[in-house]
Design a protein around this motif. Structure first.
Motif: not given
Length: 85
Positions: A34-36, A38-39, A50-51, A74, A76
């Motif tokens: 995840v880069l930013r 919500r997933w 994130s991260g 989102a 990723a």
């Protein structure tokens, strides 16, 4: 960018940046980083921040559903790890 090491002749790896749902193909392992945003990783997975990442084993039927974004921002990295042919 992810550094992915696979056993030559047994697996290959490909990485893409994604912002929409990812449906891992049957028999493929993979990693969603995840880069930013919500997933939701599958039907009952925990929500990664994130991260953080989510690993999907190639024969893991429990997480066989789509990994879907839950927020409009989102993004990723999806690393698909299929068996070598």
């Amino acid at each position: 960018m992810l550094d992915i090491m696979v056993r030559r002749g047994h697996w290959t790896a490909r990485e893409d940046q994604v912002a929409g749902p990812v449906v891992p193909p049957a028999g493929h392992a993979g990693m969603l980083d995840v880069l930013r945003g919500r997933w939701q990783p599958g039907a009952e997975g925990r929500l990664p921040a994130s991260g953080q990442g989510v690993w999907r084993d190639g024969d893991d039927e429990a997480s066989g559903g789509a990994v879907a974004p839950l927020s409009p921002d989102a993004a990723a990295l999806w690393a698909d790890v299929p068996p070598a042919e």
